[in-house]
Design a protein around this motif. Sequence first.
Motif, PDB file in Angstrom:
ATOM      1  N   MET A 138      -9.701 -94.936 -41.862  1.00 15.23           N
ATOM      2  CA  MET A 138      -9.536 -94.215 -40.615  1.00 15.23           C
ATOM      3  C   MET A 138      -8.235 -93.424 -40.674  1.00 15.23           C
ATOM      4  O   MET A 138      -7.154 -93.993 -40.781  1.00 15.23           O
ATOM      5  CB  MET A 138      -9.509 -95.202 -39.447  1.00 15.23           C
ATOM      6  CG  MET A 138     -10.794 -96.004 -39.292  1.00 15.23           C
ATOM      7  SD  MET A 138     -12.178 -94.970 -38.845  1.00 15.23           S
ATOM      8  CE  MET A 138     -11.736 -94.579 -37.163  1.00 15.23           C
ATOM      9  N   ALA A 139      -8.333 -92.111 -40.643  1.00 16.08           N
ATOM     10  CA  ALA A 139      -7.148 -91.263 -40.714  1.00 16.08           C
ATOM     11  C   ALA A 139      -6.513 -91.132 -39.334  1.00 16.08           C
ATOM     12  O   ALA A 139      -7.194 -91.181 -38.312  1.00 16.08           O
ATOM     13  CB  ALA A 139      -7.530 -89.895 -41.260  1.00 16.08           C
ATOM     14  N   GLU A 140      -5.186 -90.955 -39.318  1.00 14.57           N
ATOM     15  CA  GLU A 140      -4.451 -90.830 -38.063  1.00 14.57           C
ATOM     16  C   GLU A 140      -3.370 -89.768 -38.200  1.00 14.57           C
ATOM     17  O   GLU A 140      -2.925 -89.452 -39.308  1.00 14.57           O
ATOM     18  CB  GLU A 140      -3.760 -92.141 -37.694  1.00 14.57           C
ATOM     19  CG  GLU A 140      -4.653 -93.316 -37.429  1.00 14.57           C
ATOM     20  CD  GLU A 140      -3.810 -94.553 -37.153  1.00 14.57           C
ATOM     21  OE1 GLU A 140      -3.302 -94.690 -36.020  1.00 14.57           O
ATOM     22  OE2 GLU A 140      -3.637 -95.359 -38.083  1.00 14.57           O
ATOM     23  N   ALA A 141      -2.939 -89.257 -37.065  1.00 11.38           N
ATOM     24  CA  ALA A 141      -1.785 -88.358 -37.025  1.00 11.38           C
ATOM     25  C   ALA A 141      -1.185 -88.414 -35.628  1.00 11.38           C
ATOM     26  O   ALA A 141      -1.906 -88.557 -34.638  1.00 11.38           O
ATOM     27  CB  ALA A 141      -2.187 -86.928 -37.369  1.00 11.38           C
ATOM     28  N   ILE A 142       0.135 -88.328 -35.561  1.00 11.83           N
ATOM     29  CA  ILE A 142       0.848 -88.209 -34.288  1.00 11.83           C
ATOM     30  C   ILE A 142       1.531 -86.853 -34.281  1.00 11.83           C
ATOM     31  O   ILE A 142       2.336 -86.548 -35.170  1.00 11.83           O
ATOM     32  CB  ILE A 142       1.898 -89.321 -34.120  1.00 11.83           C
ATOM     33  CG1 ILE A 142       1.223 -90.680 -33.943  1.00 11.83           C
ATOM     34  CG2 ILE A 142       2.796 -89.033 -32.922  1.00 11.83           C
ATOM     35  CD1 ILE A 142       0.595 -90.893 -32.586  1.00 11.83           C
ATOM     36  N   ALA A 175       3.849-101.547 -32.488  1.00  7.56           N
ATOM     37  CA  ALA A 175       4.835-102.257 -33.304  1.00  7.56           C
ATOM     38  C   ALA A 175       4.659-103.770 -33.175  1.00  7.56           C
ATOM     39  O   ALA A 175       4.738-104.508 -34.172  1.00  7.56           O
ATOM     40  CB  ALA A 175       6.247-101.841 -32.895  1.00  7.56           C
ATOM     41  N   PHE A 176       4.417-104.237 -31.950  1.00  5.48           N
ATOM     42  CA  PHE A 176       4.206-105.675 -31.726  1.00  5.48           C
ATOM     43  C   PHE A 176       2.979-106.170 -32.492  1.00  5.48           C
ATOM     44  O   PHE A 176       3.022-107.207 -33.173  1.00  5.48           O
ATOM     45  CB  PHE A 176       4.047-105.940 -30.230  1.00  5.48           C
ATOM     46  CG  PHE A 176       3.612-107.344 -29.900  1.00  5.48           C
ATOM     47  CD1 PHE A 176       4.519-108.398 -29.932  1.00  5.48           C
ATOM     48  CD2 PHE A 176       2.290-107.618 -29.578  1.00  5.48           C
ATOM     49  CE1 PHE A 176       4.114-109.696 -29.642  1.00  5.48           C
ATOM     50  CE2 PHE A 176       1.882-108.905 -29.289  1.00  5.48           C
ATOM     51  CZ  PHE A 176       2.792-109.951 -29.322  1.00  5.48           C
ATOM     52  N   LEU A 177       1.889-105.419 -32.400  1.00  4.46           N
ATOM     53  CA  LEU A 177       0.662-105.832 -33.075  1.00  4.46           C
ATOM     54  C   LEU A 177       0.804-105.763 -34.592  1.00  4.46           C
ATOM     55  O   LEU A 177       0.284-106.617 -35.317  1.00  4.46           O
ATOM     56  CB  LEU A 177      -0.503-104.956 -32.610  1.00  4.46           C
ATOM     57  CG  LEU A 177      -0.933-105.152 -31.152  1.00  4.46           C
ATOM     58  CD1 LEU A 177      -1.938-104.085 -30.743  1.00  4.46           C
ATOM     59  CD2 LEU A 177      -1.526-106.539 -30.944  1.00  4.46           C
ATOM     60  N   MET A 186      -1.123 -96.964 -37.713  1.00  3.04           N
ATOM     61  CA  MET A 186       0.094 -96.506 -38.373  1.00  3.04           C
ATOM     62  C   MET A 186       1.319 -96.810 -37.515  1.00  3.04           C
ATOM     63  O   MET A 186       1.240 -96.823 -36.285  1.00  3.04           O
ATOM     64  CB  MET A 186       0.010 -94.997 -38.621  1.00  3.04           C
ATOM     65  CG  MET A 186      -0.086 -94.166 -37.348  1.00  3.04           C
ATOM     66  SD  MET A 186      -0.289 -92.386 -37.646  1.00  3.04           S
ATOM     67  CE  MET A 186       1.382 -91.969 -38.135  1.00  3.04           C
ATOM     68  N   PRO A 187       2.483 -97.067 -38.144  1.00  5.75           N
ATOM     69  CA  PRO A 187       3.716 -97.184 -37.360  1.00  5.75           C
ATOM     70  C   PRO A 187       4.048 -95.834 -36.739  1.00  5.75           C
ATOM     71  O   PRO A 187       3.914 -94.795 -37.384  1.00  5.75           O
ATOM     72  CB  PRO A 187       4.757 -97.610 -38.396  1.00  5.75           C
ATOM     73  CG  PRO A 187       4.200 -97.168 -39.706  1.00  5.75           C
ATOM     74  CD  PRO A 187       2.708 -97.248 -39.586  1.00  5.75           C
ATOM     75  N   LEU A 188       4.454 -95.842 -35.500  1.00  2.00           N
ATOM     76  CA  LEU A 188       4.661 -94.593 -34.776  1.00  2.00           C
ATOM     77  C   LEU A 188       6.138 -94.200 -34.779  1.00  2.00           C
ATOM     78  O   LEU A 188       7.015 -95.047 -34.585  1.00  2.00           O
ATOM     79  CB  LEU A 188       4.167 -94.734 -33.338  1.00  2.00           C
ATOM     80  CG  LEU A 188       2.702 -95.174 -33.201  1.00  2.00           C
ATOM     81  CD1 LEU A 188       2.323 -95.276 -31.731  1.00  2.00           C
ATOM     82  CD2 LEU A 188       1.783 -94.212 -33.922  1.00  2.00           C
ATOM     83  N   PRO A 189       6.424 -92.919 -34.965  1.00  5.01           N
ATOM     84  CA  PRO A 189       7.819 -92.468 -35.002  1.00  5.01           C
ATOM     85  C   PRO A 189       8.424 -92.429 -33.601  1.00  5.01           C
ATOM     86  O   PRO A 189       7.697 -92.379 -32.604  1.00  5.01           O
ATOM     87  CB  PRO A 189       7.702 -91.055 -35.583  1.00  5.01           C
ATOM     88  CG  PRO A 189       6.354 -90.588 -35.135  1.00  5.01           C
ATOM     89  CD  PRO A 189       5.476 -91.814 -35.177  1.00  5.01           C
ATOM     90  N   PRO A 190       9.758 -92.435 -33.515  1.00  2.00           N
ATOM     91  CA  PRO A 190      10.386 -92.205 -32.204  1.00  2.00           C
ATOM     92  C   PRO A 190       9.933 -90.864 -31.645  1.00  2.00           C
ATOM     93  O   PRO A 190       9.574 -89.945 -32.392  1.00  2.00           O
ATOM     94  CB  PRO A 190      11.884 -92.196 -32.529  1.00  2.00           C
ATOM     95  CG  PRO A 190      12.007 -92.908 -33.837  1.00  2.00           C
ATOM     96  CD  PRO A 190      10.742 -92.632 -34.584  1.00  2.00           C
TER      97      PRO A 190
END
Length: 214
Positions: A138-142, A175-177, A186-190
């Motif tokens: 599963m691809a992701e992008a923020i 982040a918690f999960l 994916m880990p999310l950036p600030p």
Amino acid sequence: MSALDIIPLPGQPGKWGRRVLVEAWIEAGSPPVNDGGAGRLYDLQKYFWDGWADRLPGFNPADNPDDESQRLAHVRFGALDITPTPERVRRLEAAGLIRPYSYEPWHFELPNIRKYSIVRALPASATGSAGTQEGIIMAEAIVSAPNGVVVHLRTGGKTNFTKPGEYNTFRDQVAFLRDAGATDLMPLPPLDKVPKITWDTFNFLCAYLGAPNK
């Protein structure tokens, strides 16, 4: 189209096809499929067609997915691009696939391809809800759209964050999960590190991921 008719190609992450196509491919020995050489969603094909029709730089000739008199085998999820060797050709043709184009010897497709419908979205049973399921990546992008909305794009969908607090809450939850080993998101950036993109890039990403762009 049955939700069970579109399935992943085993061992080929991110590639899907009609069940009958995948079964023929397996029967032929599961030869490697070229990047971008399996099923292609309508929105991505439309993006390629629009770019070609407008003669934009970097776009190659592409078929119009709204003209269903064309074969559109990839958009019907009935074709695979495979580097041909004599043995692969023999096996794939023995499994029932055809090569309709002499100028594209790598292109193998189901016979009577026009009887299959255009695929506009992957069935939920094929994609799952998140992460990797049955060999599918599963691809992701923020990204930050030009209107200032932060968007989490993912295969088949998206989530808009119109307020900083909404995004930060989502980021903290992810982040918690992740720390608990309970998600593959994916880990999310600030927020201040989320890249700002143009509408052209946004529309391309939506088309590539099969996500809505509205």
